[in-house]
Scaffold this motif. Sequence first.
Motif, PDB file in Angstrom:
ATOM      1  N   TRP A   1      44.441  -9.593  19.850  1.00 43.03           N
ATOM      2  CA  TRP A   1      43.766  -8.567  19.048  1.00 43.03           C
ATOM      3  C   TRP A   1      44.731  -8.078  17.977  1.00 43.03           C
ATOM      4  CZ3 TRP A   1      38.714  -7.626  19.298  1.00 43.03           C
ATOM      5  CH2 TRP A   1      38.025  -7.988  20.453  1.00 43.03           C
TER       6      TRP A   1
ATOM      7  N   PHE B   1      37.657   3.223  21.621  1.00 46.10           N
ATOM      8  CA  PHE B   1      38.103   1.956  21.020  1.00 46.10           C
ATOM      9  C   PHE B   1      39.461   2.114  20.352  1.00 46.10           C
ATOM     10  CE2 PHE B   1      34.705   3.934  18.344  1.00 46.10           C
ATOM     11  CZ  PHE B   1      35.438   4.307  17.234  1.00 46.10           C
TER      12      PHE B   1
ATOM     13  N   PHE C   1      35.215  -2.273  13.019  1.00 45.65           N
ATOM     14  CA  PHE C   1      35.337  -3.723  13.220  1.00 45.65           C
ATOM     15  C   PHE C   1      36.706  -3.992  13.848  1.00 45.65           C
ATOM     16  CE2 PHE C   1      32.663  -3.571   9.327  1.00 45.65           C
ATOM     17  CZ  PHE C   1      31.626  -4.408   9.703  1.00 45.65           C
ATOM     18  N   TRP C   2      36.749  -5.020  14.706  1.00 45.35           N
ATOM     19  CA  TRP C   2      38.027  -5.411  15.310  1.00 45.35           C
ATOM     20  C   TRP C   2      38.184  -6.923  15.242  1.00 45.35           C
ATOM     21  CZ3 TRP C   2      34.541  -1.995  17.463  1.00 45.35           C
ATOM     22  CH2 TRP C   2      34.951  -0.660  17.478  1.00 45.35           C
TER      23      TRP C   2
ATOM     24  N   PHE D   1      35.053  -0.876  23.241  1.00 48.48           N
ATOM     25  CA  PHE D   1      35.108  -1.985  22.302  1.00 48.48           C
ATOM     26  C   PHE D   1      36.492  -2.644  22.250  1.00 48.48           C
ATOM     27  CE2 PHE D   1      31.506   0.489  20.741  1.00 48.48           C
ATOM     28  CZ  PHE D   1      30.554  -0.506  20.599  1.00 48.48           C
ATOM     29  N   ALA D   2      36.468  -3.905  21.790  1.00 43.76           N
ATOM     30  CA  ALA D   2      37.686  -4.693  21.526  1.00 43.76           C
ATOM     31  C   ALA D   2      38.595  -4.743  22.760  1.00 43.76           C
ATOM     32  CB  ALA D   2      38.391  -4.173  20.280  1.00 43.76           C
ATOM     33  N   GLN D   3      39.921  -4.548  22.579  1.00 42.86           N
ATOM     34  CA  GLN D   3      40.801  -4.757  23.735  1.00 42.86           C
ATOM     35  C   GLN D   3      40.606  -3.711  24.831  1.00 42.86           C
ATOM     36  OE1 GLN D   3      41.745  -3.977  20.603  1.00 42.86           O
ATOM     37  NE2 GLN D   3      43.977  -3.880  20.491  1.00 42.86           N
TER      38      GLN D   3
ATOM     39  N   GLU E   1      34.493  -8.324  16.141  1.00 44.19           N
ATOM     40  CA  GLU E   1      33.591  -7.523  16.974  1.00 44.19           C
ATOM     41  C   GLU E   1      33.290  -6.234  16.207  1.00 44.19           C
ATOM     42  OE1 GLU E   1      34.950  -7.077  21.014  1.00 44.19           O
ATOM     43  OE2 GLU E   1      33.966  -5.125  21.261  1.00 44.19           O
TER      44      GLU E   1
ATOM     45  N   HIS F   1      29.404  -7.718   5.740  1.00 43.42           N
ATOM     46  CA  HIS F   1      30.525  -7.998   6.631  1.00 43.42           C
ATOM     47  C   HIS F   1      30.023  -8.883   7.764  1.00 43.42           C
ATOM     48  CE1 HIS F   1      34.262  -7.581   8.779  1.00 43.42           C
ATOM     49  NE2 HIS F   1      34.724  -6.700   7.911  1.00 43.42           N
TER      50      HIS F   1
ATOM     51  N   LEU G   1      36.936   0.630   4.066  1.00 49.12           N
ATOM     52  CA  LEU G   1      36.324  -0.203   5.105  1.00 49.12           C
ATOM     53  C   LEU G   1      37.364  -0.594   6.166  1.00 49.12           C
ATOM     54  CD1 LEU G   1      33.971  -3.198   4.437  1.00 49.12           C
ATOM     55  CD2 LEU G   1      35.904  -3.424   5.968  1.00 49.12           C
ATOM     56  N   LYS G   2      38.556  -0.956   5.695  1.00 51.96           N
ATOM     57  CA  LYS G   2      39.584  -1.451   6.615  1.00 51.96           C
ATOM     58  C   LYS G   2      40.103  -0.380   7.572  1.00 51.96           C
ATOM     59  CE  LYS G   2      42.446  -4.893   5.455  1.00 51.96           C
ATOM     60  NZ  LYS G   2      41.798  -6.180   5.719  1.00 51.96           N
TER      61      LYS G   2
ATOM     62  N   PRO H   1      42.297   1.434  17.113  1.00 51.06           N
ATOM     63  CA  PRO H   1      42.188   1.527  15.652  1.00 51.06           C
ATOM     64  C   PRO H   1      41.492   0.287  15.081  1.00 51.06           C
ATOM     65  CG  PRO H   1      44.357   2.217  16.343  1.00 51.06           C
ATOM     66  CD  PRO H   1      43.669   1.684  17.567  1.00 51.06           C
ATOM     67  N   VAL H   2      40.740   0.473  14.012  1.00 52.82           N
ATOM     68  CA  VAL H   2      39.895  -0.612  13.496  1.00 52.82           C
ATOM     69  C   VAL H   2      40.712  -1.561  12.619  1.00 52.82           C
ATOM     70  CG1 VAL H   2      37.945   0.962  13.590  1.00 52.82           C
ATOM     71  CG2 VAL H   2      39.122   0.605  11.415  1.00 52.82           C
ATOM     72  N   THR H   3      40.261  -2.824  12.559  1.00 56.82           N
ATOM     73  CA  THR H   3      41.020  -3.851  11.841  1.00 56.82           C
ATOM     74  C   THR H   3      40.114  -4.830  11.093  1.00 56.82           C
ATOM     75  OG1 THR H   3      41.060  -5.191  13.854  1.00 56.82           O
ATOM     76  CG2 THR H   3      42.985  -3.805  13.444  1.00 56.82           C
ATOM     77  N   GLY H   4      38.997  -4.338  10.536  1.00 56.00           N
ATOM     78  CA  GLY H   4      38.087  -5.248   9.841  1.00 56.00           C
ATOM     79  C   GLY H   4      38.529  -5.538   8.417  1.00 56.00           C
ATOM     80  N   GLY H   5      37.647  -6.164   7.677  1.00 55.18           N
ATOM     81  CA  GLY H   5      37.894  -6.391   6.261  1.00 55.18           C
ATOM     82  C   GLY H   5      38.454  -7.773   5.953  1.00 55.18           C
TER      83      GLY H   5
END
Lengths: 83, 155
Positions: free
Chosen positions: B138, A77, B126-127, A7-9, B55, B85, B120-121, A79-83
């Motif tokens: 990114w 993947f 999620f990316w 996933f991602a990069q 993503e 989300h 969540l963060k 580290p995650v960066t959502g939100g």
Amino acid sequence: MINILFFAQIRELLGESSIQVEAIAEITTAEELRANLASKNEQWGKVLASDKLLVAVNQTISRWDMQVEDGDEVAFFPPVTGG
Amino acid sequence: MPANVSKVLVQTQDFSVADEYALIADDYRDGAVVTFVGKVRDFNYGGMVTDLTLEHYPGMTEEVLSQIIVEARERWSLNKVTIIHRVGTMALGDQIVFIGVTSAHRKAAFSAGEFLIDFLKTKAPFWKLESGEAGKNWLDAKDADEQAAKMWDIP
């Protein structure tokens, strides 16, 4: 077969979103799977050597010594960066 | 007494805060409704941003969000909890994430809302990919987010 997702990069840098590899005796943990994939070529070796790389086995974030076996889904993947 | 309701959605389309509010705010047992909306802003560390692409890891994402809600319910007495989300490409000002929590009293709803976004963060797969003056980039995970999530550790 072990189903592998990126996933991602990590996905972008490897140019693959998913691959399948044969389950072999030499691959018993997530770390061994990473090492196996990293030996593919220089680029894969560099990308998969990142100390920030995370692994999920069957959709749960796991430690690198997590057991991996035939039929598992393993995802790599950043580290995650959502939100 | 009806069961407490949790809702988790991961979707490309936008959501209506008014509709989501109406859905969680219709229970007379609740004295508090707390909502949070995260939006696409026009700057980040790399300079001006023109759009943002999210993503995710289908399947795992929904499971992690549901688990985060279970953890929130173990800590506070909550009634309704909604997490929405969005994924895909979003423009400046677009809504990214909605969190709604209801409870009898405000403290539980405020605390749980903050806990949910902090977790969540750092836990949900999620990316964010930013587009801007400097091309596509990114986003790196922020230590501040990790610290915010750690703040909720039970000693």
